[in-house]
Design an enzyme around this catalytic site. Structure first.
Site, PDB file in Angstrom:
ATOM      1  N   CYS A  26     -83.916  27.428 -62.547  1.00 60.20           N
ATOM      2  CA  CYS A  26     -83.720  25.978 -62.569  1.00 60.20           C
ATOM      3  C   CYS A  26     -84.365  25.404 -61.319  1.00 60.20           C
ATOM      4  CB  CYS A  26     -82.233  25.641 -62.668  1.00 60.20           C
ATOM      5  SG  CYS A  26     -81.228  26.360 -61.368  1.00 60.20           S
ATOM      6  N   HIS A 542     -83.576  42.762 -37.885  1.00 60.34           N
ATOM      7  CA  HIS A 542     -84.879  42.507 -38.504  1.00 60.34           C
ATOM      8  C   HIS A 542     -85.959  42.788 -37.456  1.00 60.34           C
ATOM      9  CE1 HIS A 542     -88.202  40.329 -40.407  1.00 60.34           C
ATOM     10  NE2 HIS A 542     -87.480  40.270 -41.515  1.00 60.34           N
TER      11      HIS A 542
END
Length: 620
Positions: A26, A542
């Site tokens: 969507c 990370h």
């Protein structure tokens, strides 16, 4: 992050291609239908910097991406062959009736919802142009733009025939052919002749011809019946001729059956649905507005708002207008106002920046960044946004504000509530309701939405003995220079969207465990790892910025997902020299990804840290 890399990680995170039955998208989220939702690695997906949130609702596994969801979707279906793999036909998990309904509606309407909204906006602009006298209905300019806006709605059954048949696991072009018969000019002429007293029959059976242009429910039922026929006939047809015999039988049976029974019955049902909504609305439009304004964003969070889309379209098809959709606009602007209040009140630069971008998206109807990133984590702003939406929608309900073209609630709704007859009180009510929602949410959030900040000169408060503060220590996974998270060159981490923490410029290529717990996620490219501590903190490490582009080169993992680790255990190694030579920044964010579950996450080292030294304190 490149979209192809994000697509690969999402497919892997939901359990791989074999676990996917279907996927649609969507405005902001990928909606997966999974064989076994338990196989999805939800924690890994939530830690992914390219993903805003993961929601399981309505029988769907929803991955919230943001405005670039269409680009990610193209990579998902293109790289993994998901669009036409036929899995939808071969596996159907056990779901509740409501979950199946939500999945059915979203699967049918999402493929072309953006085009429907665009067409509705053009319709609204044309209505405004007529009212202002800029155009008149007989001009060539008006007629050309009118067919541009009305063509999709007039031939809506054809689009629904395609998407509904595909959702039912049938040939979508058969559905289109059935729909084309419903809106064929010959049948529309026959409908007009029938209105003048002429009678028609099919093989001696009286035939009631209706106008099916812009209709919604009849073609969905017809496509479902055609899919049942196809599933029964196709396996029993000779292989050499089944490619045309199956569509032949489907059309010969379904088209007459639709005109004789399915169409009239479905039209009656759609009319009853529309009349039923109007009856409920007529009992108290003000209360109806307050309820819808309050709960709309809650429905959006769980993806349940799709259950209301057929009602809106059905009202437009039956009456040419709808009173449900306008009630939702204040709910959207209420969350926008709450986000604005946070942006004006907060003193944290990263929160202020994130709230500013989320506010801009919200006024155009995309509220997920605001809700997931700003209002819901702070709780009170979300509640104030819902209250503001209820108050604003109650005003629209009281004045019976009506919409005359389809679109999702946003600032564009203002032009869609303008009738061609001229601006009336209901139009002014839409502005008043929107202003009330926006101002109430922003002011209350500014005054009461965030915890008060104590003055610098205030004496330290005495600790309350009844509720002792608990602290969870996160140790440093790497040795190196400590940087404030908001100063690094990665907007996603710097904004705090992925959690609070710090960044480290490493001086060696070893990453060790900063907590006692388990490995909850290990990215396919080995550049990032997620850990869950035994005391509840979720830590994301990370290594470097944009190092995902190395595709695992120069990284060596020493653990796997679900491994139990202790502080100091080696997690992975990386080649500093090689990565720097390749042109990548090795600044390594270390964040507590579930920071919203803590009062605060505080850095413990000012400038330099060694591995296994205390780095962060998560206060609970």
């Amino acid at each position: 992050m490149p979209y192809q890399e994000l697509a690969d990680e999402i497919v892997e995170g939901v359990g791989g291609k074999a676990n996917i039955i279907s996927v649609v998208h969507c405005a902001t989220r990928l909606r997966f239908k999974l064989k076994q939702p338990g196989k999805a690695h939800t924690a890994q997906l939530k830690n992914n910097p390219g993903i805003i949130m993961v929601v399981e609702s309505g029988g769907q596994y929803q991955v919230v991406i943001g405005n670039h969801v269409g680009d990610v979707y193209q990579q998902v279906v293109g790289r993994h062959g998901l669009e036409n793999d036929g899995a939808e036909r071969t596996y159907e998990p056990r779901q509740t009736l409501f979950a199946r309904f939500i999945d059915l509606v979203s699967g049918i309407f999402t493929p072309f919802i953006g085009v429907m909204i665009a067409s509705g906006i053009i319709k609204g602009l044309l209505a405004l142009a007529l009212v202002l006298g800029v155009m008149h209905q007989e001009s060539g300019s008006y007629k050309l733009l009118f067919v541009a806006s009305d063509g999709l709605f007039y031939f809506l059954p054809i689009l629904l025939g395609y998407s509904a048949s595909k959702k039912f696991g049938a040939n979508p072009f058969v559905g289109m052919a059935i729909a084309a018969a419903l809106v064929h000019p010959l049948m529309l002429t026959a409908f007009e002749q029938q209105q003048q007293g002429q009678h028609f029959s099919f093989l001696g059976i009286p035939l009631e011809i209706l106008n099916y242009s812009a209709s919604v429910i009849p073609i969905i039922f017809a496509s479902w019946v055609a899919s049942l026929i196809e599933h029964a006939v196709h396996p029993r047809s000779p292989g050499a001729v089944r490619n045309f015999t199956t569509p032949l039988i489907c059309m010969l049976v379904t088209v007459p059956l639709t005109f004789l029974a399915i169409g009239p019955a479905a039209t009656w049902l759609s009319r009853m649905l529309a009349e039923g909504y109007l009856w409920i609305y007529s009992l108290s439009p003000t209360i109806a507005g307050a309820v819808m304004g309050a709960i709309w964003q809650i429905c959006v969070i769980f993806g349940l708002h799709w259950g209301l889309v057929p009602i809106m379209l059905n009202n437009l098809a039956n009456f040419g207008h709808d009173t449900l959709l306008p009630l939702l606009m204040p709910a959207v602007l209420g969350q926008a106002g709450a986000t604005l209040g946070v942006m004006l009140r907060t003193r944290e630069a990263k929160v202020k920046a994130m709230a500013g971008s989320a506010f801009s998206a919200s006024i155009f109807g995309i509220t997920e960044p605001a809700v997931y990133g700003i209002t819901l984590p702070h709780r009170r702003p979300f509640i104030f946004g819902c209250i503001g939406g209820a108050l604003g929608a109650a005003i629209l309900g009281f004045w019976h504000t009506t919409i005359y073209s389809f679109g999702f609630p946003s600032i564009f709704t203002f032009i869609q509530v303008v009738p061609t007859s001229g601006i009336d009180a209901s139009v002014y009510a839409s502005f008043a309701g929107a202003a009330v929602a926006l101002l109430f949410a922003s002011v209350t959030t500014y005054l009461f939405g965030l915890p008060p900040v104590a003055p610098l000169s205030a004496p330290p408060a005495e600790a309350a003995p009844a509720s002792p503060v608990r602290k969870q220590t996160v140790f440093s996974p790497i040795s190196g220079k400590v940087l404030a998270l908001e100063t690094i060159k990665d907007e996603t981490f710097a904004s705090g969207l992925l959690g609070k923490g710090v960044a480290i410029v490493p001086d060696n290529g070893r990453v060790v465990s900063p907590i006692d717990g388990v490995v909850s996620s290990l990215f396919r490219t080995n550049h990032a790892i997620g850990l869950t501590a035994t005391d509840g903190a979720e830590v994301l490490i990370h290594v470097g910025l944009d190092t995902v582009k190395l595709d695992g080169k120069f990284f060596t993992p020493h653990v796997a997902v679900d491994d139990v680790v202790k502080v100091g255990d080696l997690l992975l190694e990386f080649d500093i020299c090689a990565i720097e030579a390749a042109g990548y920044d090795l600044t390594t964010p270390v964040v507590v990804s579930n920071s919203d579950e803590f009062i605060d996450v505080l850095p413990l080292q000012p400038s330099v840290v060694t591995a296994c030294a205390p780095l962060l304190s998560a206060v609970k």
